[in-house]
Design a protein around this motif. Structure first.
Motif, PDB file in Angstrom:
ATOM      1  N   UNK A  49       0.831  -1.207   0.000  1.00  0.00           N
ATOM      2  CA  UNK A  49       0.000   0.000   0.000  1.00  0.00           C
ATOM      3  C   UNK A  49       0.867   1.260   0.000  1.00  0.00           C
ATOM      4  N   UNK A  50       1.864   1.264   0.863  1.00  0.00           N
ATOM      5  CA  UNK A  50       2.721   2.455   0.965  1.00  0.00           C
ATOM      6  C   UNK A  50       3.428   2.703  -0.361  1.00  0.00           C
ATOM      7  N   UNK A  51       4.035   1.662  -0.900  1.00  0.00           N
ATOM      8  CA  UNK A  51       4.845   1.836  -2.104  1.00  0.00           C
ATOM      9  C   UNK A  51       4.011   2.065  -3.361  1.00  0.00           C
ATOM     10  N   UNK A  52       2.734   1.798  -3.285  1.00  0.00           N
ATOM     11  CA  UNK A  52       1.888   2.052  -4.456  1.00  0.00           C
ATOM     12  C   UNK A  52       1.182   3.397  -4.324  1.00  0.00           C
ATOM     13  N   UNK A  53       1.363   4.054  -3.199  1.00  0.00           N
ATOM     14  CA  UNK A  53       0.791   5.390  -3.058  1.00  0.00           C
ATOM     15  C   UNK A  53      -0.457   5.439  -2.204  1.00  0.00           C
ATOM     16  N   UNK A  54      -0.627   4.472  -1.311  1.00  0.00           N
ATOM     17  CA  UNK A  54      -1.826   4.413  -0.468  1.00  0.00           C
ATOM     18  C   UNK A  54      -1.469   4.399   1.022  1.00  0.00           C
ATOM     19  N   UNK A  55      -0.735   5.413   1.478  1.00  0.00           N
ATOM     20  CA  UNK A  55      -0.352   5.427   2.894  1.00  0.00           C
ATOM     21  C   UNK A  55      -1.552   5.548   3.833  1.00  0.00           C
TER      22      UNK A  55
END
Lengths: 257, 200, 488
Positions: A46-52
């Motif tokens: 999630x973080x690395x795909x832009x969903x923090x």
């Protein structure tokens, strides 16, 4: 020592042998392994795909689940990297300073397998036996995010029967990169092609690494090529013993001998 | 509102209030004065970048210039020691020469302000014995004469010695490019031949 | 708390008012590509010659750079100092720019402020026109490429002549630059020879593809231009606030020509290029050449402070360019992209850049630094695919001489990027599921149904087919780890 296993969602779901090997290895070395069953995923994807924002609940869960343990181990440099370097950032972004500092505490107690063995337990020879020609891919997050250095190689060099061959251009990324492999599939595949060429050039039977994700990528490519090289997680090699080898002509990692 | 005020206003609002905390710069690297100059290293670095190095006693500078530029026309800055120049060269002192005239000469002889051993660099600062920047730019051969005691060890040493208010040219070997396949090739627009004469 | 990427006081609804940080305007300059990175990359990956040229060039420079960095005992200390100086600079940017402008003016130079590309182009064209010249010679400069100065000058009836060898190759070949340091890195010697034979008036028809012969041809071609052109345009590598000194770092001597011979010198610099003190140069002049061309020192560095009577240009202008930089500065995480000294080390070590080349990034700033700088200069929506043009391998961070944490900025910008609706729904659902262990365990069992997608997952639909086009999926195991754990 009582050690909590942070299994990682990928190993739990698709590569349980790596996680089982981690348990077997640590128990063989005389330690108690516990598995906090409320754990799921660290949220790295999630973080690395832009969903923090979506990852926040997973960070909160992870911190809550692992806060009670003094020592946590994961068979993944990448997931340890996320816990150590991303969780606090995600928490701070959401304005939760208390979660951020708890995440930092958990992160400091969380070790990748080779770190645990070498730094915490002071071991390089874990008594393993693995009679194969093996090459080691250092995986980017193990190498550059958590900087395990040559710890995996020191462990591998101490494995009896194992012939370690150097991987050319080892430090080049295999092209996995999480959702990068799908969003930029062509570039990812071009990177993978070079990694596979280098793996094949070693004429190793086995390509190993400390991350199931990169191994899934390299292994998926090698499988498509029907290259005959197996990908095996570092934990499975370190868990293998001569007793395993005597059974059924296959070792603990399932590699035919 | 002027663009100046607009930009400064944008930057101030970008930084917000309170401003980011001041930063202490850690200068744990080797500062000026930390390392002794090594003339042999300087020679090695110059040679590595295809400059030609001559080491001689001060009275022998003219002989070296004769070897390099004898029989040719040479532009020199007004304040260059004349005993560096042999009779064999046709000396053209730079007296605000037109650019085309400077471009037509074969070579130039200058002194230097300071030199850096570690990087093989000479620094010109437009002093009377170095002259205007143009005279060391257009001729194809540059002979630069300096005393061994002008060689310092590192870049910080050199910066501490020069005056920022003078026009400075840092020269490390002859003109070169890395633009073709990232290989260094000597000889593009600046002087294609750099001779450095180091006197004891 | 303030949302990252938005300064305190911004309206947040897309409107801006005077004094608020602004992104670079569209329709001018070269910060936006025509197509998303994956599509452009796909085409580049199909060009075998390009792949060979890039591999050769990046391998060469990595080896050279590694060797000369290895000679420096205090490289890490220099990096740390470089990072701190840049962090300090950004924290005091308005004051340092005022100090710089005052110092340059006191030394006889003229300072101009350009809020964006349009204004910078107009300032330069007006200055050239005022001299009566119809031709300018240029030193390679990223800032003037960024703003599309050449096109603006041509539209104003002024001919720009690029004098850097690689820029000349690009200009003569009617091509686009693909690398910060070596804009023609995508061309090999044989291609360069072809371009020279075709486009260089009076070139020797017997020209070989020896690099030395190609360099000599460029020397002959530009000599008359250097001697007769009365106006030059340059960029700046550094500008010292304390003294008003501007520095240009180069190799060929074309920079010295442009900075020395003309009557008028116009320097266009991004406002982030200012450094506080003269002493700070001692850090960057050690970091830049070794990280950039892999040299201990580049052949030529020129430094000038305003006007020197009787030596060099007597009309000296400095154009301070914002063009989106204030918007970058407004992002607490992303602002470190402004620390970049344009060495291109991150390009040379990037496995993505090595395979796709620079054109795929669309912007004049390619590679890892481009993937974090371009979207911030334009606003992420205008370069939404660039933060994803990385496997987050981290090689760029290790190579960066001023320690810019590019991977972290990439991840940060991904959060700012517009997301495909289906992806966002999937991600939200996945997070919900993973926050409920029972649902999660059920989903794991469901993953075994992936077998229905055919052997090795080859029947999967997009986007997962992006994986299975070249890679098999692992066969789902008969038992998850947690099932095994419960049973043992």
């Amino acid at each position: 020592m009582r050690i909590a296993l942070f299994v990682t969602c990928l190993a739990d779901t698709l590569f349980p042998e790596a996680a089982k090997a981690t348990v077997r290895l640590l128990e063989r070395l005389g330690h108690e392994v516990v598995f906090p069953e409320d754990q799921t995923c660290c949220g790295q994807m999630h973080v690395n795909t832009g969903y923090p924002d979506e990852a926040l609940r997973l960070v909160r869960r992870h911190v809550r689940v692992f806060a009670p343990y003094d020592v946590v181990v994961a068979p993944s440099g990448s997931c340890v990297g996320s816990v150590r370097h991303q969780h606090a950032t995600v928490a701070r972004r959401a304005g939760d300073e208390r979660l951020a500092s708890r995440a930092e505490e958990v992160g400091a107690r969380t070790h990748e397998l080779s770190e645990l063995l070498v730094d915490v337990l002071g071991l390089t020879d874990v008594g393993a036996y693995f009679p194969h020609r093996v090459t080691y891919h250092p995986t980017c997050h193990s190498l550059r995010m958590i900087r395990v250095g040559d710890k995996p190689l020191r462990l591998l060099r101490a494995v009896r029967g194992l012939e370690l061959v150097e991987l050319p251009q080892a430090e080049q990324c295999c092209g996995f990169g999480g959702t990068f492999a799908v969003k930029n599939a062509d570039t990812s595949t071009a990177m993978l092609a070079d990694k596979m060429r280098n793996v094949l050039a070693t004429r190793a039977d086995v390509c190993t690494a400390g991350d199931a994700s990169c191994l899934m990528h390299i292994g998926g490519g090698l499988s498509r090529l029907r290259a005959g090289v197996r990908t095996v997680h570092l934990a499975e090699i370190l868990a293998s013993t001569e007793a395993d080898a005597r059974g059924a002509g296959r070792d603990a990692a399932g590699v035919a001998r | 509102m002027s663009s100046r005020d607009l930009i400064l206003g944008r930057l101030r609002s970008a930084l917000g209030e309170p401003r980011p905390a001041p930063v202490e710069v850690p200068r744990d690297y080797r500062p000026a004065g930390a390392v002794a100059a090594d003339v042999d290293l300087f020679v090695d670095r110059l040679t590595d970048y295809r400059a030609t190095v001559h080491r001689c006693a001060t009275p022998d500078v003219a002989r070296v210039v004769d070897d390099v530029l004898g029989g040719r026309q040479v532009v020199v800055p007004a304040g260059l020691p004349r005993h560096w120049l042999p009779d064999s060269v046709d000396v053209l002192p730079d007296d605000d020469l037109p650019t085309g005239r400077v471009a037509a000469v074969d070579g130039v002889v200058t002194a230097a302000a300071v030199a850096v051993a570690e990087t093989g660099t000479i620094v010109l600062d437009g002093g009377p014995d170095q002259g205007r920047r143009v005279i060391t730019l257009l001729p194809d051969v540059h002979v630069c004469v300096l005393r061994a005691d002008q060689v310092v060890a590192t870049v910080p040493d050199a910066l501490a010695r020069v005056d920022p208010h003078r026009p400075l040219t840092w020269i490390s070997g002859p003109s070169a490019t890395s633009d073709i396949e990232l290989n260094r090739v000597e000889g593009v627009h600046g002087p294609r031949h750099l001779h450095v004469v180091i006197t004891a | 708390m303030t949302a990252p990427g938005r300064p305190a006081g911004a309206t947040g609804d897309g409107t801006t008012f005077l004094g608020m940080p602004a992104t670079a305007p569209p329709g001018v300059g070269h910060l936006r590509g025509d197509e998303p990175f994956p599509a452009a990359a796909r085409r580049a990956l199909g060009d075998a010659q390009l792949r060979r040229n890039l591999r050769h060039a990046t391998t060469t420079i990595r080896d050279k750079s590694g060797a000369v960095i290895g000679e420096v005992p205090d490289w890490q200390e220099l990096r740390a100092a470089g990072r701190a100086i840049k962090t300090d600079t950004m924290a005091r940017l308005p004051e340092l720019l005022e100090q710089l402008a005052a110092a340059v003016t006191a030394a006889g130079g003229t300072v101009h402020w350009a809020a964006d590309a349009v204004e910078a182009n107009r300032i330069v064209a007006d200055l050239v026109r005022a001299t009566g010249a119809d031709r300018v010679m240029k030193v390679k400069s990223m800032a003037t490429q960024e703003i599309g100065l050449n096109e603006a000058l041509e539209a104003a009836g002024i001919e720009p002549v690029e004098t850097d060898l690689a820029e000349l190759i690009v200009q003569l070949g009617r091509d686009k630059p693909s690398h910060i340091l070596v804009p023609a890195i995508h061309r090999n010697r044989a291609e360069i020879r072809e371009i020279f034979l075709r486009e260089m008036p009076g070139v020797d028809p017997g020209l070989t593809d020896e690099p030395a012969a190609l360099a000599a041809a460029a020397r002959r071609h530009l000599r008359e231009t250097f001697l007769s052109t009365r106006v030059a345009v340059s960029g700046a590598n550094f500008a010292v606030a304390e003294t008003g000194t501007v520095a240009v770092v180069e190799s060929e001597g074309n920079g010295r020509m442009c900075l020395t011979l003309p009557e008028t010198l116009i320097t266009v610099m991004g406002i982030e290029k200012v450094i506080p003190t003269w002493r700070d140069l001692e850090v960057f002049l050690q970091l830049l050449p070794r990280a950039s061309t892999g040299e201990r020192m580049n052949p030529y560095t020129s430094m000038w402070t305003g006007v020197t009577p009787g030596d060099g240009p007597q009309q000296v202008h400095l154009v301070l360019l914002d063009n989106g930089r204030s918007a970058v500065l407004a992002d607490e995480v992303g602002r470190q992209a402004l620390h970049c000294i344009r060495c291109s080390a991150c390009l040379n070590v990037c496995p993505v850049y090595e395979r796709t080349g620079g054109h795929a990034y669309g912007s004049v700033y390619p590679g890892p630094i481009g993937a974090v700088l371009s979207p911030q200069l334009t606003g992420v929506a205008d370069n939404a695919s660039l933060p994803y043009a990385s496997s987050l391998c981290g090689a760029c961070y290790d190579a960066c001489p001023v320690m810019i944490d590019i991977p972290s900025i990439l991840v940060h910008l991904r959060a700012e990027a517009p997301h495909p609706r289906a992806e966002a729904a999937t991600m939200a659902a996945a997070a919900y599921t993973m926050d409920h262990p029972a649902l999660y365990a059920a989903a794991q069992r469901g993953a075994r149904l992936a077998r229905l997608a055919g052997p090795r997952g080859r029947g999967l639909p997009p986007p997962l087919s992006g994986w299975t086009a070249s890679r098999d999926l692992p066969a789902p195991p008969p038992q998850t780890f947690r099932e095994w754990w419960v049973e043992r």
